[in-house]
Structures are given as structure tokens and as C-alpha cells.
Enzyme design. Structure first.
Site, mmCIF file in Angstrom:
data_model
loop_
_atom_site.group_PDB
_atom_site.id
_atom_site.type_symbol
_atom_site.label_atom_id
_atom_site.label_comp_id
_atom_site.label_asym_id
_atom_site.label_seq_id
_atom_site.Cartn_x
_atom_site.Cartn_y
_atom_site.Cartn_z
ATOM 1 N N PRO A 190 -47.068 -62.192 39.255
ATOM 2 C CA PRO A 190 -47.824 -61.031 39.739
ATOM 3 C C PRO A 190 -47.387 -59.700 39.126
ATOM 4 C CG PRO A 190 -46.347 -61.871 41.447
ATOM 5 C CD PRO A 190 -46.374 -62.891 40.344
ATOM 6 N N ASN A 191 -48.384 -58.900 38.843
ATOM 7 C CA ASN A 191 -48.242 -57.524 38.348
ATOM 8 C C ASN A 191 -47.802 -57.429 36.883
ATOM 9 O OD1 ASN A 191 -48.931 -56.297 40.903
ATOM 10 N ND2 ASN A 191 -46.961 -57.060 41.619
ATOM 11 N N ARG A 242 -47.487 -50.266 33.856
ATOM 12 C CA ARG A 242 -46.755 -50.319 35.126
ATOM 13 C C ARG A 242 -45.334 -49.779 34.950
ATOM 14 N NH1 ARG A 242 -44.175 -56.007 37.322
ATOM 15 N NH2 ARG A 242 -43.525 -55.174 39.321
ATOM 16 N N TYR A 261 -40.215 -51.113 32.855
ATOM 17 C CA TYR A 261 -40.753 -52.292 32.163
ATOM 18 C C TYR A 261 -41.206 -52.028 30.727
ATOM 19 C CZ TYR A 261 -40.680 -54.219 36.888
ATOM 20 O OH TYR A 261 -40.276 -54.647 38.129
ATOM 21 N N ASN A 314 -41.463 -65.809 34.055
ATOM 22 C CA ASN A 314 -41.140 -64.612 34.814
ATOM 23 C C ASN A 314 -42.057 -64.635 36.038
ATOM 24 O OD1 ASN A 314 -40.690 -62.114 35.904
ATOM 25 N ND2 ASN A 314 -40.856 -60.989 33.966
ATOM 26 N N ALA A 326 -42.273 -60.844 41.473
ATOM 27 C CA ALA A 326 -41.774 -60.750 42.850
ATOM 28 C C ALA A 326 -41.665 -62.113 43.535
ATOM 29 C CB ALA A 326 -42.676 -59.826 43.657
ATOM 30 N N HIS A 365 -38.318 -63.954 44.212
ATOM 31 C CA HIS A 365 -37.452 -63.664 45.353
ATOM 32 C C HIS A 365 -37.975 -64.247 46.661
ATOM 33 C CE1 HIS A 365 -36.189 -60.917 42.268
ATOM 34 N NE2 HIS A 365 -37.305 -60.202 42.353
ATOM 35 N N ASP A 396 -39.951 -75.164 44.405
ATOM 36 C CA ASP A 396 -40.151 -76.613 44.568
ATOM 37 C C ASP A 396 -40.939 -77.196 43.389
ATOM 38 O OD1 ASP A 396 -38.798 -76.660 46.962
ATOM 39 O OD2 ASP A 396 -40.573 -76.917 48.223
ATOM 40 N N GLU A 404 -35.772 -69.016 33.577
ATOM 41 C CA GLU A 404 -36.255 -67.856 34.357
ATOM 42 C C GLU A 404 -35.905 -66.587 33.586
ATOM 43 O OE1 GLU A 404 -34.714 -67.702 38.409
ATOM 44 O OE2 GLU A 404 -34.738 -65.511 38.363
ATOM 45 N N HIS A 420 -36.368 -62.151 33.405
ATOM 46 C CA HIS A 420 -36.762 -60.870 33.991
ATOM 47 C C HIS A 420 -36.589 -59.795 32.942
ATOM 48 C CE1 HIS A 420 -37.093 -62.664 37.875
ATOM 49 N NE2 HIS A 420 -35.940 -63.272 37.650
ATOM 50 N N ILE A 421 -37.508 -58.867 32.913
ATOM 51 C CA ILE A 421 -37.450 -57.760 31.961
ATOM 52 C C ILE A 421 -36.345 -56.787 32.385
ATOM 53 C CG2 ILE A 421 -38.767 -55.809 31.030
ATOM 54 C CD1 ILE A 421 -41.298 -57.647 31.630
ATOM 55 N N SER A 422 -36.337 -56.467 33.657
ATOM 56 C CA SER A 422 -35.360 -55.497 34.172
ATOM 57 C C SER A 422 -34.089 -56.217 34.614
ATOM 58 C CB SER A 422 -35.965 -54.740 35.363
ATOM 59 O OG SER A 422 -36.181 -55.625 36.457
ATOM 60 N N ARG A 457 -30.890 -53.372 40.763
ATOM 61 C CA ARG A 457 -32.002 -52.791 41.533
ATOM 62 C C ARG A 457 -31.835 -53.105 43.024
ATOM 63 N NH1 ARG A 457 -37.452 -54.292 38.652
ATOM 64 N NH2 ARG A 457 -38.176 -52.609 40.021
ATOM 65 N N ARG A 513 -33.990 -57.948 45.286
ATOM 66 C CA ARG A 513 -34.236 -58.527 43.953
ATOM 67 C C ARG A 513 -33.027 -59.314 43.451
ATOM 68 N NH1 ARG A 513 -39.028 -55.859 42.377
ATOM 69 N NH2 ARG A 513 -39.088 -53.753 43.207
HETATM 70 C C1 DQA Z 1 -39.344 -58.665 37.329
HETATM 71 C C2 DQA Z 1 -38.386 -58.240 38.449
HETATM 72 C C3 DQA Z 1 -38.996 -58.516 39.806
HETATM 73 O O1 DQA Z 1 -38.103 -58.120 40.841
HETATM 74 C C4 DQA Z 1 -40.283 -57.726 39.966
HETATM 75 O O2 DQA Z 1 -40.882 -58.018 41.198
HETATM 76 C C5 DQA Z 1 -41.232 -57.946 38.842
HETATM 77 C C6 DQA Z 1 -40.706 -58.017 37.480
HETATM 78 C C7 DQA Z 1 -38.813 -58.295 35.938
HETATM 79 O O3 DQA Z 1 -39.335 -58.834 34.964
HETATM 80 O O4 DQA Z 1 -37.903 -57.481 35.804
HETATM 81 O O5 DQA Z 1 -42.431 -57.983 39.028
HETATM 82 O O6 DQA Z 1 -39.486 -60.079 37.376
#
Ligand code: DQA
Length: 142
Positions: free
Chosen positions: A9-10, A17, A22, A71, A74, A77, A84, A95, A97-99, A104, A108
Site C-alpha cells: 500500500p501507498n 509521497r 521516500y 515491500n 504498512a 507491521h 502466513d 523483505e 524497506h526504503i526508509s 522511525r 514500524r
Molecule cells: C516502508 C516503511 C513502512 O513503515 C511504511 O508503512 C511504508 C513504506 C518503506 O519502504 O520504508 O509504506 O515499507
């Protein structure tokens, strides 16, 4: 070698964003660069904001692709369903994550899916996807 990148998502809003967190690049632009960088890899990309669609995609590719870079945004978490699904498939998942999620908010700092993945990369920007692909290439039998 077939590798699927899955964004949750997002992450369709990358480039627009919260660019201070990001970055300014859209994922489509970055994905074009990745494809050019790894011409011998059959690289594909899927993004959804819907938890069930992410789970369906894991089921669909998780017995025939060589590797998945995910990735989950959210859902990392919160989603027992995605955790599963990763446990239930054969294809290994990294897995990403960009950040730096550990620098944070506390919510997270927890990943429900990490224990079902072969590894986790966080805090290195979009390079996370590149590094995950390099890892899969390095362990792939020739
Ligand atoms: C994220 C970190 C997550 O906490 C956040 O909800 C995202 C992006 C990252 O790529 O840093 O949507 O997965």
C-alpha cells in the site's frame, strides 16, 4: 531466473509521497533502470493497496518463481495474512524497506513477516531492491 517485486500500500505514490523519506523517483522509472541493469533476469513487478490481492499474488507465483522481493509497506507491521502466505509458499522472499524503519515510529519497528523471509534490507533507499536481486543472483544455481 524469474524474480517478482511486490510493493504494498501507498508505494504506487513513490516520487510524490513524502519525498524527504521516500525520494523523488517513481517506481516505474526505477523499475525501467532495474530491468536494464539485470537483462538476464526475468524481472516483473506487482503493486496493490489491497491486502488480499498481495496474498493472492504470493500464492500465484510462490510455487514457480525463483525469488520474490517484497515491500509490504504498512502491512509489514500488521498483516498476519501476508506473513502466513510467505510461510506457506516455496519461493524465498526478501523483505525490503526504503526508509530505515528502526529510526522511525515504534510501530514500524515490528515486522510480522520478517521471520518468514530469508532476509531484510531497510534504510538504503531504492537500492534495497537492487541489493535483494543481487543476493538472489548470487545464490541461484547456474
Ligand atoms: C516502508 C516503511 C513502512 O513503515 C511504511 O508503512 C511504508 C513504506 C518503506 O519502504 O520504508 O509504506 O515499507
Amino acid at each position: 531466473m524469474k524474480i517478482l517485486i511486490i510493493n504494498g500500500p501507498n508505494l504506487n505514490l513513490l516520487g510524490k509521497r513524502e519525498p524527504s523519506i521516500y525520494g523523488n523517483s517513481s517506481f516505474d522509472d526505477f523499475f525501467k533502470d532495474l530491468k536494464a541493469e539485470f537483462p538476464t533476469v526475468e524481472l516483473s513487478y506487482f503493486q496493490s493497496n489491497v491486502e488480499g490481492e498481495l496474498i493472492n499474488k504470493l500464492h500465484e507465483v510462490g510455487f514457480n518463481f525463483d525469488a520474490i522481493v517484497m515491500n509490504a509497506g504498512a502491512y509489514t507491521h500488521t498483516s498476519i495474512g501476508i506473513a502466513d502466505a510467505i510461510a506457506g509458499i516455496k519461493t524465498p522472499v526478501i523483505e525490503v524497506h526504503i526508509s530505515n524503519v528502526y529510526a522511525r515510529e515504534e510501530y514500524r519497528h515490528v515486522s510480522l513477516m520478517a521471520k518468514n523471509c530469508i532476509g531484510v534490507i531497510a534504510g538504503l533507499g531504492l537500492n534495497a531492491y537492487r541489493l535483494a536481486i543481487l543476493h538472489f543472483i548470487s545464490i541461484h544455481p547456474q
